[in-house]
Design an enzyme around this catalytic site. Sequence first.
Site, PDB file in Angstrom:
ATOM      1  CB  ILE A 208       3.176   5.597  -4.235  1.00 23.26           C
ATOM      2  CG1 ILE A 208       2.658   6.786  -5.247  1.00 23.26           C
ATOM      3  CG2 ILE A 208       3.078   4.088  -4.727  1.00 23.26           C
ATOM      4  CD1 ILE A 208       1.234   6.436  -5.274  1.00 23.26           C
ATOM      5  CG  HIS A 209       1.723   3.321   1.814  1.00 17.98           C
ATOM      6  ND1 HIS A 209       0.731   3.943   1.619  1.00 17.98           N
ATOM      7  CD2 HIS A 209       1.272   2.448   2.600  1.00 17.98           C
ATOM      8  CE1 HIS A 209      -0.320   3.624   2.070  1.00 17.98           C
ATOM      9  NE2 HIS A 209       0.089   2.678   2.879  1.00 17.98           N
ATOM     10  NE  ARG A 210      -4.160   1.242   0.596  1.00 19.74           N
ATOM     11  CZ  ARG A 210      -4.499   0.788   1.614  1.00 19.74           C
ATOM     12  NH1 ARG A 210      -4.202  -0.424   1.832  1.00 19.74           N
ATOM     13  NH2 ARG A 210      -5.247   1.576   2.352  1.00 19.74           N
ATOM     14  NE  ARG A 243       5.271  -2.040   1.863  1.00 18.38           N
ATOM     15  CZ  ARG A 243       3.937  -1.946   2.428  1.00 18.38           C
ATOM     16  NH1 ARG A 243       3.409  -0.962   1.775  1.00 18.38           N
ATOM     17  NH2 ARG A 243       3.720  -2.412   3.541  1.00 18.38           N
ATOM     18  CG  ASP A 281      -0.820   3.762  -2.382  1.00 20.56           C
ATOM     19  OD1 ASP A 281      -0.382   4.582  -1.486  1.00 20.56           O
ATOM     20  OD2 ASP A 281       0.150   2.956  -3.045  1.00 20.56           O
TER      21      ASP A 281
END
Length: 361
Positions: A208-210, A243, A281
């Site tokens: 998950i990073h978006r 992030r 994602d």
Amino acid sequence: MKKIVTILGARPQFIKGAVLSRIISEKNEFEEIIIHTGQHFDKNMSNIFFEEMHIPKPKYNLDINGLSHGAMTGRMIESIEKILLDEKPEIVVVFGDTNSTLAGALAAKKIGIKVAHIEAGLRSFNMSMPEEVNRILTDRISNLLSCPTQKAIDNLREEGFVNFDIEIYKHGDIMKDAMEFYKKKSKDYSNVLEKLSIKGSKFVLATIHRQENTESATVLSEIFEALGTINKKQPVVLPLHPRTAGRLKEYKIETDVVVIEPQGYYDMIQLLENCTMVITDSGGLQKEAFFNKKQCIVVREETEWVELVEKGYAKIVGANKKNILNTFKEFLNSNVKYDEGLYGKNVGEQIYLSIKKIINK
């Protein structure tokens, strides 16, 4: 010898670039100069790919990261332009949809250098995504558009690209070449399954990073609640993007999933090859899941890889706990046949020949 400048900056670009760099080196018809923008600066998201995949060392490393979109893109354009004026290449090659992609294309086009965009024509039709803006603008100013799918070709046709002086090809997906080449080596170079003590065990791979998932505490909490529930049934292995790590700390979100550092390519191949399914994602990981015959739960509201959804290889669920959990159950009990030819064959070779044609045009 005529020069090709390749712009790299993020994990998927290192992987795609490795394929083309190997072909350029083998053909020995052009000199390749690599510019690494530094967009991904974590060692496990950058340097390790150059080391593991034997990508030629970048001649230039701009070390531009951790800035707003405007500041990052602007500084990249300025720095890349200076290099291009010195090197005077025949063409600049950019991959995908990052700030590095757009900066490289703009810098080249402004001073009259040809641009080849690899992975062109993809659309999410969500203009709030920075990546969508990057890919649309890059497509419009490129001289060569290498498309991975028929849908990408159709998107360009509907946008009127047939009226522009641009070479458009359906080459297929260059990441397929990378997976086929490096998968053979991954077992010898990776011990990630042993390190995590999951060899022979069932587990789910997640990333998950978006921005749309990490910039809201409510959204990120919903996703991690779903991952936590799944983790009670099958361990969820999560290579944690810097992030996302920062946002989890900021929002005080705790999780019981198996959090690990961002992984090198060989380790990710082994995780993909041995997991039961993928939750992500990421655009690239959706395809890498397919290449390893694993279904993928897409934690977004749309995907550029619509053919994966249409054929049942992936399902879009958004940041919705109920949808994530229901799809997890559905995929555990499903059995799909994978279309081996969906993303082409010998893609890197085809791209190289088209670049050569543009250079000599």
